[in-house]
Scaffold this motif. Structure first.
Motif, PDB file in Angstrom:
ATOM      1  N   ILE A 148     -10.729  -7.480  -3.535  1.00  0.00           N
ATOM      2  CA  ILE A 148     -11.968  -7.524  -2.757  1.00  0.00           C
ATOM      3  C   ILE A 148     -11.749  -6.968  -1.354  1.00  0.00           C
ATOM      4  CG2 ILE A 148     -13.691  -9.068  -1.737  1.00  0.00           C
ATOM      5  CD1 ILE A 148     -13.221 -10.946  -4.134  1.00  0.00           C
ATOM      6  N   ALA A 149     -10.696  -7.426  -0.688  1.00  0.00           N
ATOM      7  CA  ALA A 149     -10.426  -6.981   0.675  1.00  0.00           C
ATOM      8  C   ALA A 149     -10.076  -5.497   0.714  1.00  0.00           C
ATOM      9  CB  ALA A 149      -9.294  -7.807   1.283  1.00  0.00           C
ATOM     10  N   ASN A 150      -9.335  -5.015  -0.287  1.00  0.00           N
ATOM     11  CA  ASN A 150      -8.976  -3.605  -0.334  1.00  0.00           C
ATOM     12  C   ASN A 150     -10.216  -2.739  -0.532  1.00  0.00           C
ATOM     13  OD1 ASN A 150      -7.805  -1.015  -1.880  1.00  0.00           O
ATOM     14  ND2 ASN A 150      -6.156  -1.955  -0.702  1.00  0.00           N
ATOM     15  N   GLY A 151     -11.162  -3.221  -1.330  1.00  0.00           N
ATOM     16  CA  GLY A 151     -12.411  -2.487  -1.508  1.00  0.00           C
ATOM     17  C   GLY A 151     -13.183  -2.373  -0.203  1.00  0.00           C
ATOM     18  N   PHE A 152     -13.216  -3.460   0.549  1.00  0.00           N
ATOM     19  CA  PHE A 152     -13.891  -3.412   1.846  1.00  0.00           C
ATOM     20  C   PHE A 152     -13.150  -2.489   2.806  1.00  0.00           C
ATOM     21  CE2 PHE A 152     -15.153  -5.061   6.029  1.00  0.00           C
ATOM     22  CZ  PHE A 152     -16.537  -5.058   5.879  1.00  0.00           C
ATOM     23  N   ALA A 153     -11.826  -2.476   2.724  1.00  0.00           N
ATOM     24  CA  ALA A 153     -11.043  -1.575   3.570  1.00  0.00           C
ATOM     25  C   ALA A 153     -11.335  -0.118   3.245  1.00  0.00           C
ATOM     26  CB  ALA A 153      -9.549  -1.872   3.396  1.00  0.00           C
ATOM     27  N   MET A 154     -11.620   0.184   1.980  1.00  0.00           N
ATOM     28  CA  MET A 154     -12.002   1.547   1.620  1.00  0.00           C
ATOM     29  C   MET A 154     -13.256   1.971   2.368  1.00  0.00           C
ATOM     30  SD  MET A 154      -9.968   2.969  -0.702  1.00  0.00           S
ATOM     31  CE  MET A 154      -8.653   2.488  -1.830  1.00  0.00           C
ATOM     32  N   LEU A 155     -14.205   1.023   2.514  1.00  0.00           N
ATOM     33  CA  LEU A 155     -15.435   1.318   3.252  1.00  0.00           C
ATOM     34  C   LEU A 155     -15.125   1.616   4.718  1.00  0.00           C
ATOM     35  CD1 LEU A 155     -18.517   1.461   3.419  1.00  0.00           C
ATOM     36  CD2 LEU A 155     -18.539  -1.022   3.748  1.00  0.00           C
ATOM     37  N   LEU A 156     -14.238   0.833   5.314  1.00  0.00           N
ATOM     38  CA  LEU A 156     -13.845   1.081   6.701  1.00  0.00           C
ATOM     39  C   LEU A 156     -13.172   2.444   6.838  1.00  0.00           C
ATOM     40  CD1 LEU A 156     -12.347  -2.397   7.737  1.00  0.00           C
ATOM     41  CD2 LEU A 156     -14.660  -1.539   8.102  1.00  0.00           C
ATOM     42  N   LEU A 157     -12.319   2.781   5.879  1.00  0.00           N
ATOM     43  CA  LEU A 157     -11.629   4.073   5.927  1.00  0.00           C
ATOM     44  C   LEU A 157     -12.613   5.227   5.776  1.00  0.00           C
ATOM     45  CD1 LEU A 157      -8.918   5.451   6.212  1.00  0.00           C
ATOM     46  CD2 LEU A 157      -8.591   5.246   3.743  1.00  0.00           C
ATOM     47  N   ILE A 158     -13.647   5.039   4.958  1.00  0.00           N
ATOM     48  CA  ILE A 158     -14.687   6.061   4.816  1.00  0.00           C
ATOM     49  C   ILE A 158     -15.367   6.320   6.155  1.00  0.00           C
ATOM     50  CG2 ILE A 158     -16.976   6.500   3.830  1.00  0.00           C
ATOM     51  CD1 ILE A 158     -16.002   5.134   1.273  1.00  0.00           C
ATOM     52  N   CYS A 159     -15.664   5.239   6.886  1.00  0.00           N
ATOM     53  CA  CYS A 159     -16.317   5.381   8.190  1.00  0.00           C
ATOM     54  C   CYS A 159     -15.418   6.119   9.172  1.00  0.00           C
ATOM     55  CB  CYS A 159     -16.672   4.002   8.749  1.00  0.00           C
ATOM     56  SG  CYS A 159     -17.921   3.101   7.813  1.00  0.00           S
ATOM     57  N   ILE A 160     -14.143   5.750   9.202  1.00  0.00           N
ATOM     58  CA  ILE A 160     -13.202   6.371  10.143  1.00  0.00           C
ATOM     59  C   ILE A 160     -13.039   7.864   9.841  1.00  0.00           C
ATOM     60  CG2 ILE A 160     -10.776   6.438  10.832  1.00  0.00           C
ATOM     61  CD1 ILE A 160     -10.728   3.414  10.407  1.00  0.00           C
TER      62      ILE A 160
END
Length: 371
Positions: free
Chosen positions: A46-58
């Motif tokens: 779950i946390a890794n999936g959310f981190a993917m979203l953050l990486l997309i933004c960056i």
């Protein structure tokens, strides 16, 4: 923005994995299994999936203008004073995060390997070496951390393989003994450390050498996926080896290394995993100190960024020695308060800046007079 130093996409990805992995592969299993029990591995998903979203933004912001940091985008969108209000809390978060990393490695030494040595000795040494490394520059860090990361990965995986005789697959069941609530609690913990911290890494992306194949995106997503798989592997191995008591042992992989005894020849190799933890914490401390130097010099518009390295290091040292009296206070700050602080003061501004930059629909351009 002109940078004196540039590194390749592969080197930046190595720094990214070093930053995210750091000491996490040794530290994460204990608090995560303590919170989520056998469902701890799903918390990572779950946390890794959310981190993917953050990486997309960056990476979206980086693609719009590779020379911009979050401060540059904020200045363009909100102006000078609102940017200052946004980034003063981020600077405080950087100081806290840097101090937490150093406190953790000091606690490891005093709890496992060198119990009689005063903790401030370890804090001084790791901060001093990190400061000298930051002063050497980004290119030196990128070349050196490739070898250090290989060491951390090698010995962590070797330990997990050698503990194979102690694994009991039945310890993984039931997967959700208390439902989904503990799993979400575990995801909240691991979101604060280490996944929300990847937002801070955006301050380093302008150092990437401009390449025609645009491979940075592919490399960084691959690194984040590898990071998640490694954490899941360490958690599953910890649960299989230690069973119901997996959540009671701090530095779980270090405890697993103590179990290894092959015909009384290969034994007492926990020192190697201890060194891996130290190396991982050193890499993360160095990168965090470099990010803090970049962010603070950007806010203060300094021409010579190196002059603030040792003052910042000294302030961080004072914080490590004065913030917490007990390990319980430290654990509550890291796993209860820190994820909320990161969400409000770091992740939320990133989402706002990304949304506004996306609505503008064109490349943002700004003259950077600080470089």
């Amino acid at each position: 923005m002109y940078k004196d130093e540039t590194i390749s996409s592969g080197q930046m990805t190595c720094l990214f994995l070093s930053f995210m992995l750091g000491s996490a592969i040794v530290n994460i299993p204990h608090p995560l299994v303590e919170a989520a029990n056998n469902g701890a591995w799903l918390s990572i998903v779950i946390a890794n999936g959310f981190a993917m979203l953050l990486l997309i933004c960056i990476l979206y912001l980086y693609r719009k203008n590779p020379n911009f940091t979050l401060i540059d985008y904020s200045q363009k969108i909100f102006g000078k004073w609102i940017t200052l209000c946004l980034f003063i809390p981020i600077l405080l978060v950087l100081f806290l995060d840097l101090s937490y990393i150093v406190i953790d490695i000091g606690g490891f030494f005093t709890n496992t390997m060198m119990r009689e040595t005063p903790v401030y000795i370890f804090h001084v040494l790791i901060l001093l070496v990190a400061a000298l490394t930051v002063r050497a520059g980004m290119e030196v860090m990128a070349r050196m951390f490739v070898l250090l990361l290989c060491y951390v990965l090698l010995f962590s995986i070797v330990v997990l393989v050698l503990v194979l005789p102690y694994y009991e697959v039945g310890n993984l069941l039931p997967i959700f003994p208390e439902g989904m609530k503990p799993v979400l609690h575990g995801a909240y913990r691991v979101f604060g450390f280490p996944y929300s911290e990847l937002v801070l890494f955006s301050f380093l992306l302008p150092f990437v050498r401009k390449e025609k194949d645009n491979s940075l995106k592919k490399y960084m997503f691959s690194a984040l996926l590898i990071h998640g798989l490694l954490l899941i592997l360490s958690i599953l191995c910890t649960i299989m080896a230690l069973g119901p008591i997996a959540g009671t042992f701090k530095f779980s992989v270090f405890q697993l290394a103590r179990l290894i005894n092959i015909r009384e020849i290969v034994t007492r190799i926990e020192s190697f995993i201890g060194i891996a933890l130290i190396v991982g914490s050193f890499m993360k401390t160095t990168i965090m100190l470099f990010i803090l130097k970049e962010a603070l010099s950007k806010v203060l518009k300094l021409e010579d960024k190196r002059i603030i390295i040792f003052p910042v290091t000294f302030i961080s040292l004072l914080l490590t020695l004065t913030m917490f009296k007990t390990e319980i206070e430290f654990s509550e700050a890291v796993f209860v308060a820190f994820p909320l602080v990161m969400a409000v003061f770091v992740v939320l501004p990133l989402f706002i800046i990304t949304l506004i930059a996306g609505f503008k629909g064109k490349k943002v351009e700004i003259k950077d007079d600080s470089c």
